[in-house]
Design an enzyme around this catalytic site. Structure first.
Site, PDB file in Angstrom:
ATOM      1  N   HIS A   1       6.976   6.914 -40.677  1.00 10.75           N
ATOM      2  CA  HIS A   1       8.282   6.254 -40.667  1.00 10.75           C
ATOM      3  C   HIS A   1       9.081   6.795 -39.487  1.00 10.75           C
ATOM      4  O   HIS A   1       9.014   7.990 -39.179  1.00 10.75           O
ATOM      5  CB  HIS A   1       9.012   6.532 -41.980  1.00 10.75           C
ATOM      6  CG  HIS A   1      10.312   5.818 -42.115  1.00 10.75           C
ATOM      7  ND1 HIS A   1      11.464   6.257 -41.500  1.00 10.75           N
ATOM      8  CD2 HIS A   1      10.652   4.688 -42.788  1.00 10.75           C
ATOM      9  CE1 HIS A   1      12.459   5.436 -41.792  1.00 10.75           C
ATOM     10  NE2 HIS A   1      11.986   4.469 -42.573  1.00 10.75           N
TER      11      HIS A   1
ATOM     12  N   ASP B   1      12.119   7.714 -38.878  1.00  7.72           N
ATOM     13  CA  ASP B   1      12.953   8.892 -39.125  1.00  7.72           C
ATOM     14  C   ASP B   1      12.103  10.136 -39.361  1.00  7.72           C
ATOM     15  O   ASP B   1      12.474  11.253 -38.972  1.00  7.72           O
ATOM     16  CB  ASP B   1      13.865   8.658 -40.330  1.00  7.72           C
ATOM     17  CG  ASP B   1      14.882   7.558 -40.087  1.00  7.72           C
ATOM     18  OD1 ASP B   1      15.309   7.391 -38.923  1.00  7.72           O
ATOM     19  OD2 ASP B   1      15.241   6.852 -41.047  1.00  7.72           O
ATOM     20  N   LYS B   2      10.960   9.957 -40.001  1.00 15.30           N
ATOM     21  CA  LYS B   2      10.088  11.101 -40.262  1.00 15.30           C
ATOM     22  C   LYS B   2       9.359  11.556 -39.002  1.00 15.30           C
ATOM     23  O   LYS B   2       9.068  12.748 -38.848  1.00 15.30           O
ATOM     24  CB  LYS B   2       9.087  10.740 -41.365  1.00 15.30           C
ATOM     25  CG  LYS B   2       9.711  10.747 -42.735  1.00 15.30           C
ATOM     26  CD  LYS B   2       9.971  12.172 -43.169  1.00 15.30           C
ATOM     27  CE  LYS B   2      11.278  12.314 -43.887  1.00 15.30           C
ATOM     28  NZ  LYS B   2      11.793  13.673 -43.849  1.00 15.30           N
TER      29      LYS B   2
ATOM     30  N   GLU C   1      17.813  17.764 -32.425  1.00 18.72           N
ATOM     31  CA  GLU C   1      17.738  16.413 -32.978  1.00 18.72           C
ATOM     32  C   GLU C   1      16.790  15.575 -32.123  1.00 18.72           C
ATOM     33  O   GLU C   1      16.685  15.776 -30.914  1.00 18.72           O
ATOM     34  CB  GLU C   1      19.116  15.751 -32.973  1.00 18.72           C
ATOM     35  CG  GLU C   1      20.263  16.641 -33.437  1.00 18.72           C
ATOM     36  CD  GLU C   1      20.147  17.063 -34.878  1.00 18.72           C
ATOM     37  OE1 GLU C   1      19.512  16.321 -35.659  1.00 18.72           O
ATOM     38  OE2 GLU C   1      20.673  18.126 -35.226  1.00 18.72           O
TER      39      GLU C   1
ATOM     40  N   GLU D   1      20.802  22.406 -29.259  1.00 20.37           N
ATOM     41  CA  GLU D   1      21.073  23.706 -28.655  1.00 20.37           C
ATOM     42  C   GLU D   1      20.180  24.773 -29.268  1.00 20.37           C
ATOM     43  O   GLU D   1      19.852  24.721 -30.458  1.00 20.37           O
ATOM     44  CB  GLU D   1      22.546  24.082 -28.810  1.00 20.37           C
ATOM     45  CG  GLU D   1      23.074  24.029 -30.228  1.00 20.37           C
ATOM     46  CD  GLU D   1      24.544  24.371 -30.294  1.00 20.37           C
ATOM     47  OE1 GLU D   1      25.281  24.023 -29.358  1.00 20.37           O
ATOM     48  OE2 GLU D   1      24.950  25.016 -31.271  1.00 20.37           O
TER      49      GLU D   1
ATOM     50  N   LYS E   1       6.201   2.939 -46.747  1.00 23.40           N
ATOM     51  CA  LYS E   1       7.271   3.309 -47.682  1.00 23.40           C
ATOM     52  C   LYS E   1       6.773   3.034 -49.104  1.00 23.40           C
ATOM     53  O   LYS E   1       5.940   2.156 -49.318  1.00 23.40           O
ATOM     54  CB  LYS E   1       8.541   2.487 -47.425  1.00 23.40           C
ATOM     55  CG  LYS E   1       9.089   2.593 -46.023  1.00 23.40           C
ATOM     56  CD  LYS E   1      10.294   1.678 -45.798  1.00 23.40           C
ATOM     57  CE  LYS E   1      11.529   2.217 -46.467  1.00 23.40           C
ATOM     58  NZ  LYS E   1      12.744   1.440 -46.062  1.00 23.40           N
TER      59      LYS E   1
ATOM     60  N   PHE F   1       3.522  -6.685 -42.000  1.00 26.56           N
ATOM     61  CA  PHE F   1       4.068  -5.420 -41.497  1.00 26.56           C
ATOM     62  C   PHE F   1       3.100  -4.880 -40.443  1.00 26.56           C
ATOM     63  O   PHE F   1       2.384  -3.918 -40.666  1.00 26.56           O
ATOM     64  CB  PHE F   1       4.229  -4.439 -42.658  1.00 26.56           C
ATOM     65  CG  PHE F   1       4.993  -3.183 -42.350  1.00 26.56           C
ATOM     66  CD1 PHE F   1       5.535  -2.923 -41.096  1.00 26.56           C
ATOM     67  CD2 PHE F   1       5.175  -2.225 -43.347  1.00 26.56           C
ATOM     68  CE1 PHE F   1       6.227  -1.757 -40.839  1.00 26.56           C
ATOM     69  CE2 PHE F   1       5.864  -1.053 -43.102  1.00 26.56           C
ATOM     70  CZ  PHE F   1       6.398  -0.817 -41.843  1.00 26.56           C
TER      71      PHE F   1
ATOM     72  N   ASP G   1      11.757   0.067 -35.529  1.00 23.55           N
ATOM     73  CA  ASP G   1      13.089   0.529 -35.927  1.00 23.55           C
ATOM     74  C   ASP G   1      13.292   1.926 -35.352  1.00 23.55           C
ATOM     75  O   ASP G   1      12.403   2.775 -35.446  1.00 23.55           O
ATOM     76  CB  ASP G   1      13.188   0.570 -37.458  1.00 23.55           C
ATOM     77  CG  ASP G   1      14.602   0.819 -37.957  1.00 23.55           C
ATOM     78  OD1 ASP G   1      15.541   0.718 -37.145  1.00 23.55           O
ATOM     79  OD2 ASP G   1      14.760   1.120 -39.149  1.00 23.55           O
ATOM     80  N   ALA G   2      14.442   2.180 -34.770  1.00 17.64           N
ATOM     81  CA  ALA G   2      14.710   3.498 -34.196  1.00 17.64           C
ATOM     82  C   ALA G   2      14.741   4.563 -35.278  1.00 17.64           C
ATOM     83  O   ALA G   2      15.130   4.309 -36.418  1.00 17.64           O
ATOM     84  CB  ALA G   2      16.033   3.487 -33.436  1.00 17.64           C
TER      85      ALA G   2
ATOM     86  N   ARG H   1      17.822  11.701 -41.271  1.00 15.23           N
ATOM     87  CA  ARG H   1      18.357  10.485 -41.884  1.00 15.23           C
ATOM     88  C   ARG H   1      17.700  10.159 -43.226  1.00 15.23           C
ATOM     89  O   ARG H   1      18.020   9.154 -43.846  1.00 15.23           O
ATOM     90  CB  ARG H   1      18.196   9.309 -40.915  1.00 15.23           C
ATOM     91  CG  ARG H   1      19.135   8.152 -41.232  1.00 15.23           C
ATOM     92  CD  ARG H   1      19.396   7.256 -40.046  1.00 15.23           C
ATOM     93  NE  ARG H   1      18.191   6.675 -39.486  1.00 15.23           N
ATOM     94  CZ  ARG H   1      18.216   5.769 -38.508  1.00 15.23           C
ATOM     95  NH1 ARG H   1      19.376   5.353 -38.021  1.00 15.23           N
ATOM     96  NH2 ARG H   1      17.089   5.277 -38.020  1.00 15.23           N
ATOM     97  N   LYS H   2      16.797  10.997 -43.690  1.00 12.62           N
ATOM     98  CA  LYS H   2      16.119  10.743 -44.965  1.00 12.62           C
ATOM     99  C   LYS H   2      16.294  11.935 -45.901  1.00 12.62           C
ATOM    100  O   LYS H   2      15.343  12.463 -46.472  1.00 12.62           O
ATOM    101  CB  LYS H   2      14.636  10.451 -44.721  1.00 12.62           C
ATOM    102  CG  LYS H   2      14.398   9.040 -44.192  1.00 12.62           C
ATOM    103  CD  LYS H   2      14.683   7.996 -45.249  1.00 12.62           C
ATOM    104  CE  LYS H   2      14.491   6.570 -44.740  1.00 12.62           C
ATOM    105  NZ  LYS H   2      15.585   6.147 -43.853  1.00 12.62           N
TER     106      LYS H   2
ATOM    107  N   LYS I   1      16.362  22.591 -37.843  1.00 18.02           N
ATOM    108  CA  LYS I   1      17.264  23.730 -37.958  1.00 18.02           C
ATOM    109  C   LYS I   1      16.497  25.007 -38.296  1.00 18.02           C
ATOM    110  O   LYS I   1      15.629  24.998 -39.163  1.00 18.02           O
ATOM    111  CB  LYS I   1      18.307  23.470 -39.041  1.00 18.02           C
ATOM    112  CG  LYS I   1      19.179  22.259 -38.762  1.00 18.02           C
ATOM    113  CD  LYS I   1      20.115  21.964 -39.914  1.00 18.02           C
ATOM    114  CE  LYS I   1      20.946  20.712 -39.624  1.00 18.02           C
ATOM    115  NZ  LYS I   1      21.827  20.359 -40.757  1.00 18.02           N
TER     116      LYS I   1
ATOM    117  N   LYS J   1      20.674  28.492 -40.529  1.00 16.56           N
ATOM    118  CA  LYS J   1      21.500  27.361 -40.948  1.00 16.56           C
ATOM    119  C   LYS J   1      21.348  27.192 -42.458  1.00 16.56           C
ATOM    120  O   LYS J   1      20.274  26.839 -42.954  1.00 16.56           O
ATOM    121  CB  LYS J   1      21.070  26.070 -40.245  1.00 16.56           C
ATOM    122  CG  LYS J   1      21.631  25.890 -38.840  1.00 16.56           C
ATOM    123  CD  LYS J   1      21.010  26.805 -37.837  1.00 16.56           C
ATOM    124  CE  LYS J   1      21.431  26.429 -36.412  1.00 16.56           C
ATOM    125  NZ  LYS J   1      20.875  27.407 -35.437  1.00 16.56           N
TER     126      LYS J   1
ATOM    127  N   ASP K   1      22.364  24.951 -44.359  1.00 13.94           N
ATOM    128  CA  ASP K   1      21.973  23.601 -44.776  1.00 13.94           C
ATOM    129  C   ASP K   1      20.521  23.600 -45.230  1.00 13.94           C
ATOM    130  O   ASP K   1      20.159  22.917 -46.200  1.00 13.94           O
ATOM    131  CB  ASP K   1      22.103  22.618 -43.602  1.00 13.94           C
ATOM    132  CG  ASP K   1      23.503  22.075 -43.446  1.00 13.94           C
ATOM    133  OD1 ASP K   1      24.306  22.222 -44.379  1.00 13.94           O
ATOM    134  OD2 ASP K   1      23.794  21.507 -42.383  1.00 13.94           O
TER     135      ASP K   1
END
Length: 388
Positions: free
Chosen positions: A17, A19-20, A45, A58, A169, A233, A241-242, A247-248, A268, A272, A274
């Site tokens: 995918h 995003d992955k 990113e 960074e 998916k 598909f 798709d970008a 984003r997931k 990260k 971090k 997060d």
């Protein structure tokens, strides 16, 4: 009053995918820096689109991790996923690297100095969750969604099946009675495929992997088994798709069955919170459930940038616990140092163990011998019982 009878749905997306793909590239950069210097700081990113990969962010780490090496790592990650398509190809894609040195202001707040311990790399709230729905102590809908795609990807990589392409998916809907999953009401699988295959052929290629993952007798009615419901598909991945890192985040965690603090993990380093504190919260929640203190457990941690101690440790056992939750919160803080440094050291997070987390979930995985998925261990059970 919470519902006890309901249906609940979670989705997953494969390593291919868009995003992955971005998550995987970002985490490959994290691993490179931590492998060269465990004290590296990384926040990278990735954007992926038609034959284009862009890195930005960074870092602070060894000069041996050059922009040329980052480009090479990005290409290797895409190759390993399996992209050799006209619209997205590991070798032919243009790779741009806009990665620069970490802000001195951030470094000053995070670094240990004098009597000041290492602080959190950012403010924020992180959640951990565990429940007894599966052997991995994960919510069943997301666990099954991940496994369907992981099985399909393994078959594609091994050559066991021909026709699958990397992007896919899944979505699994389960029926709950008295708060426990008892059956599957629908499954959706969309998979990128070779152009010469019909939709009926794709459906029959997908079916065995769904049947393998779901418990016996749980296969939904035929009319509720959806495969490529758009009808075709072929164009997929970043060409279709970008993709963007981070984003997931619901796919990465509990499929919506538990709260999420909003922060992404991939790209990260473990200073971090997060990332590291979300891992710690899962670790603690899983040990609570593994110790039979509760059937379900949600833990929230909160931090301020540059501050070492957590601002709060909230525990909710959803009425399934046998210990007072305030007492349980106190016990958890005794069995584990929840400062950023304490989390990193306890879970041995300053290692190159992150590219493998980028698809099929950060939680519910099997701990690896080299320290990967250390937050999935249940080695705090005895200590926790001792405090209670």
């Amino acid at each position: 009053m919470s519902l006890s009878d309901y249906v609940f749905t979670s989705e997953s997306v494969s390593e291919g995918h868009p995003d992955k793909v971005s998550d995987r590239v970002s985490d490959a950069i994290v691993d490179a820096f931590l492998g060269a210097d465990p004290l590296s700081r990384v926040a990278v990113e990735t954007l992926t689109t038609t034959n284009k990969i862009v890195l930005a962010g960074e870092v602070r780490g060894p000069e041996s991790i050059t922009k040329d090496l980052m480009e090479q790592l990005a290409r290797e990650a895409v190759k390993d996923i399996g992209y050799e398509q006209d619209g997205f190809h590991w070798e032919k894609s243009d790779v741009e690297v806009y990665v620069h040195s970490q802000s001195a202001d951030i470094a000053m707040g995070v670094d240990a100095a004098g009597n000041k311990d290492e602080g959190a790399g950012d403010q924020g709230i992180m959640f951990g969750y565990a429940c007894k729905e599966t052997d991995e102590l994960m919510p069943a809908p997301i666990a099954y969604s991940h496994k369907i795609l992981a099985e399909m990807a393994a078959a594609r990589h091994s050559g066991t099946v021909k026709g699958f392409q990397p992007d896919s998916k899944s979505q699994v809907t389960l029926k709950y009675v008295n708060g426990k999953p008892v059956g599957c009401t629908s499954v959706v699988v969309s998979t990128q495929h070779d152009e010469n295959l019909s939709q009926d052929e794709i459906r029959e290629l997908v079916r065995p992997y769904v049947e393998k993952v779901l418990p016996e007798g749980w296969m939904p009615p035929e009319e509720e088994f959806y495969v490529n419901p758009t009808g075709r598909f072929v164009i997929g991945g970043p060409d279709g798709d970008a993709g963007l890192t981070g984003r997931k985040i619901i796919v990465d965690t509990y499929g919506g069955a538990a709260p999420h603090g909003g922060g992404a993990f991939s790209g990260k380093d473990p200073t971090k919170v997060d990332r590291s504190a979300a891992y710690a919260a899962r670790y603690l929640a899983k040990n609570v459930v593994a110790a039979d203190i509760a059937d379900r457990c949600t833990i929230q941690l909160a931090y301020a940038i540059g501050v070492s101690k957590p601002l709060s440790v909230y525990v909710d056992t959803h009425g399934t616990g046998n210990v007072d939750e305030i007492k349980l919160s106190e016990a958890l803080q005794k069995v584990m140092d929840l400062s950023p440094r304490g989390i990193r050291e306890h879970l041995s997070l300053s290692r190159p163990i992150y590219a493998r987390t980028a698809a099929y979930g950060h939680f519910g995985r099997t701990p690896d011998a080299d320290g990967g998925f250390s937050w999935e261990k249940t080695d705090l059970v005895d200590a926790l019982k001792g405090e209670l």
